[in-house]
Design a protein around this motif. Structure first.
Motif, PDB file in Angstrom:
ATOM      1  N   HIS A 241      59.382  61.688  50.804  1.00 31.51           N
ATOM      2  CA  HIS A 241      60.541  60.875  50.938  1.00 31.51           C
ATOM      3  C   HIS A 241      61.391  61.998  52.094  1.00 31.51           C
ATOM      4  O   HIS A 241      62.490  62.301  51.561  1.00 31.51           O
ATOM      5  CB  HIS A 241      61.332  60.710  49.542  1.00 31.51           C
ATOM      6  CG  HIS A 241      60.648  60.030  48.619  1.00 31.51           C
ATOM      7  ND1 HIS A 241      61.041  58.718  48.618  1.00 31.51           N
ATOM      8  CD2 HIS A 241      59.677  60.382  47.753  1.00 31.51           C
ATOM      9  CE1 HIS A 241      60.113  58.288  47.501  1.00 31.51           C
ATOM     10  NE2 HIS A 241      59.394  59.381  47.194  1.00 31.51           N
TER      11      HIS A 241
ATOM     12  N   HIS B 208      52.076  58.926  40.960  1.00 32.97           N
ATOM     13  CA  HIS B 208      52.602  59.580  39.892  1.00 32.97           C
ATOM     14  C   HIS B 208      51.807  59.500  38.741  1.00 32.97           C
ATOM     15  O   HIS B 208      51.080  60.414  38.440  1.00 32.97           O
ATOM     16  CB  HIS B 208      54.038  59.266  39.390  1.00 32.97           C
ATOM     17  CG  HIS B 208      55.015  59.652  40.282  1.00 32.97           C
ATOM     18  ND1 HIS B 208      55.420  60.959  40.671  1.00 32.97           N
ATOM     19  CD2 HIS B 208      55.972  59.013  41.404  1.00 32.97           C
ATOM     20  CE1 HIS B 208      56.522  61.034  41.486  1.00 32.97           C
ATOM     21  NE2 HIS B 208      56.570  60.009  42.028  1.00 32.97           N
TER      22      HIS B 208
ATOM     23  N   HIS C 156      55.269  53.191  42.799  1.00 34.40           N
ATOM     24  CA  HIS C 156      55.647  54.482  42.062  1.00 34.40           C
ATOM     25  C   HIS C 156      55.434  53.980  40.428  1.00 34.40           C
ATOM     26  O   HIS C 156      56.153  53.283  39.912  1.00 34.40           O
ATOM     27  CB  HIS C 156      57.224  54.911  42.184  1.00 34.40           C
ATOM     28  CG  HIS C 156      57.351  55.494  43.401  1.00 34.40           C
ATOM     29  ND1 HIS C 156      57.222  55.146  44.513  1.00 34.40           N
ATOM     30  CD2 HIS C 156      57.917  56.730  43.498  1.00 34.40           C
ATOM     31  CE1 HIS C 156      57.494  56.019  45.583  1.00 34.40           C
ATOM     32  NE2 HIS C 156      57.942  56.953  44.705  1.00 34.40           N
TER      33      HIS C 156
ATOM     34  N   HIS D 202      52.546  60.813  50.288  1.00 37.42           N
ATOM     35  CA  HIS D 202      53.611  60.475  49.683  1.00 37.42           C
ATOM     36  C   HIS D 202      54.622  61.470  49.853  1.00 37.42           C
ATOM     37  O   HIS D 202      54.990  62.480  49.132  1.00 37.42           O
ATOM     38  CB  HIS D 202      53.326  60.379  48.038  1.00 37.42           C
ATOM     39  CG  HIS D 202      54.542  59.885  47.393  1.00 37.42           C
ATOM     40  ND1 HIS D 202      54.129  58.814  46.032  1.00 37.42           N
ATOM     41  CD2 HIS D 202      55.662  60.100  47.037  1.00 37.42           C
ATOM     42  CE1 HIS D 202      55.411  58.424  45.462  1.00 37.42           C
ATOM     43  NE2 HIS D 202      56.373  59.278  46.098  1.00 37.42           N
TER      44      HIS D 202
ATOM     45  N   LYS E 285      58.439  57.734  53.396  1.00 34.12           N
ATOM     46  CA  LYS E 285      58.899  56.185  53.068  1.00 34.12           C
ATOM     47  C   LYS E 285      60.486  56.238  53.647  1.00 34.12           C
ATOM     48  O   LYS E 285      61.072  57.289  53.544  1.00 34.12           O
ATOM     49  CB  LYS E 285      59.045  56.401  51.284  1.00 34.12           C
ATOM     50  CG  LYS E 285      57.773  56.572  50.907  1.00 34.12           C
ATOM     51  CD  LYS E 285      57.715  56.652  49.274  1.00 34.12           C
ATOM     52  CE  LYS E 285      56.401  57.275  48.901  1.00 34.12           C
ATOM     53  NZ  LYS E 285      55.120  56.242  48.952  1.00 34.12           N
TER      54      LYS E 285
ATOM     55  N   ASP F 161      55.526  64.536  47.290  1.00 31.54           N
ATOM     56  CA  ASP F 161      56.741  63.930  47.009  1.00 31.54           C
ATOM     57  C   ASP F 161      57.878  64.428  47.180  1.00 31.54           C
ATOM     58  O   ASP F 161      58.979  64.438  46.532  1.00 31.54           O
ATOM     59  CB  ASP F 161      56.667  63.767  45.304  1.00 31.54           C
ATOM     60  CG  ASP F 161      57.680  62.676  44.841  1.00 31.54           C
ATOM     61  OD1 ASP F 161      58.024  61.690  45.553  1.00 31.54           O
ATOM     62  OD2 ASP F 161      58.272  62.684  43.586  1.00 31.54           O
TER      63      ASP F 161
HETATM   64 ZN    ZN Z   1      58.340  59.063  45.332  1.00 30.05          ZN
END
Ligand code: ZN
Length: 432
Positions: free
Chosen positions: A86, A277, A254, A84, A153, A329
């Motif tokens: 970004h 999460h 999410h 996960h 992502k 994350d």
């Molecule tokens: Zn995220």
């Protein structure tokens, strides 16, 4: 058979071997299958054998062409998998960190023009070469920290053209780094400013225009939806993930990150690959998740970094039988990119055992992005992705937080880090 690469003199080799068919749950997350004083033979980029030192060196050594890595009494673990991130974005939001330190919350910063909308503006304006350079830099950084497989992502384009452009950059990075990257479409990150007060129209755009193009061009394997207050409702998330599944994409949610908004229950209901999460998921949500194939991807770096100290209830999840994975994350507002640091947070703030944290950062994380047949454990035939860490046992990894314990990173059978290592007379010397 001569090995291309031989790793020897490891005090511990954590294999997690022989159980890759399904993610590990409950007590199985603590059973890492450790080989003491062993060695590993690598051939053609894949694991050829793991076992007692003498057996491996007799069976696979003896060629001057074999590169030998001396683990110097350290521990070998599978390459870390980050399911996960970004990591592809333009611009800087370091100032928001200072706003948080001064007391502003995530939603307050977003309402002042910060947050995702700000990065979206900067990413839309970035040139393709610029984004590629940022992606490469972040991937290099994470490789040095031991992450050998990684999910990226989209979600900072939020228009058809910009989301596709992000996914094309991710595809380009994936081609440059074989066996490293899994792409996720996150057009449903938030509603962009030009759709303010008409979120329904944006959901329509996602379903009618963006998703068919993403699926048709195979630009992503997963479709993710941010289901929370300030993002998308459970009903909208159900529509978007339903449309994605109908087009052959797998889904992620999410879920319950900022509030108890129902995302975890939705992920369980629709059979998402993961619910991510789950900070505010209820006991009932977690018990429900335990009865499904959906993996809980816990992301403790986010509450840690956002000064929002509500962590997922990892103990409840694991003890209920939920398959738990960990991820960073990593994103423009949380700079933590190290899975080893996330393992420390998982132990200290979520009471996970180091064995559970390592399982969650390797084989279960690989399951969360559909790569458990290739990576996540040291099984014969899998990609030779592994780390030599400078600790006597994997159990010491969380204790040495903040210390650079990664002595070598091996990706597809090649030593790729540290940069300063050199090879002499067939022996790989990891220089200090
Ligand atoms: Zn995220």
């Amino acid at each position: 058979m001569h090995a291309d690469l031989l790793i020897r003199n490891a005090r511990e080799i954590v294999t997690i071997a022989g159980r890759s068919e399904a993610p590990l749950r409950g007590a199985a997350m603590r059973d890492l299958r450790v080989v003491d004083n062993g060695a590993i033979a690598v051939k053609n980029g894949a694991i050829a054998a793991v076992g007692p030192r003498r057996e491996i060196e007799t069976g696979f050594g003896g060629s001057p062409d074999t590169v030998v890595v001396d683990a110097e009494g350290g521990t070998v673990v599978p390459g870390l998998v980050d399911p996960h991130t970004h990591l592809l974005f333009a611009g800087r939001r370091e100032d928001e960190f200072l706003m948080r330190v001064a007391g502003a919350s995530y939603l307050e910063i977003a309402s002042k023009g910060g947050g995702i909308a700000r990065t979206t503006g900067q990413t839309r304006n970035a040139r393709r070469e610029e984004l590629l350079g940022i992606g490469r830099r972040h991937l290099d950084l994470m490789l040095r920290q031991g992450t050998t497989t990684i999910e990226i992502k989209s979600g900072y384009g939020l228009s058809t053209a910009s989301e596709i452009a992000m996914l094309e950059v991710i595809q380009c990075l994936a081609e440059e780094r074989p066996g490293t990257i899994v792409a996720t479409f996150l057009g449903a990150h938030v509603t962009p400013p030009e759709f303010r007060d008409r979120q329904k129209d944006y959901v329509d755009l996602l379903i009618r225009e963006m998703l068919p193009e993403v699926a048709g061009r195979r630009l992503a394997e997963y479709c993710d939806v941010f289901c929370d207050r300030g993002a998308f409702s459970v009903e909208e998330a159900r529509q978007i993930t339903g449309a994605a599944a109908a087009l052959g994409l797998q889904t992620k949610v999410h879920a319950d990150e900022l509030t108890h908004s129902g995302g975890t229950a939705l992920a369980a209901e629709i059979g998402s690959a993961s619910a991510d999460h789950v900070n505010f998921a209820s006991d009932v949500d977690l018990e429900r998740l335990a009865g499904t194939a959906t993996i809980a991807v816990l992301l403790p770096a986010t509450p840690f970094f956002l000064l929002a100290p509500r962590y997922a209830d990892a103990r409840k999840a694991i003890d209920s039988g939920v398959a738990v994975a960990l991820g960073t994350d990593f994103n423009p507002t949380s700079s933590i990119s190290s899975m080893l640091f996330v393992m420390f947070l998982a132990c200290l703030h979520m009471r996970m055992d180091p064995s559970e944290a390592l399982t969650a950062a390797t084989i279960n994380a690989a399951h969360a992005i559909g790569r458990a047949d290739q990576v996540g454990s040291l099984d014969r035939g899998k990609r030779a992705d592994l780390l030599v860490v400078d600790v006597e046992s994997y159990r010491d990894i969380p204790f040495y937080v903040g210390r650079d314990i990664v002595r070598a990173v091996i990706k597809n059978g090649q030593v790729v880090a540290p940069v300063g290592w050199r090879q002499a007379g067939g022996e790989a010397i990891i220089s200090p």
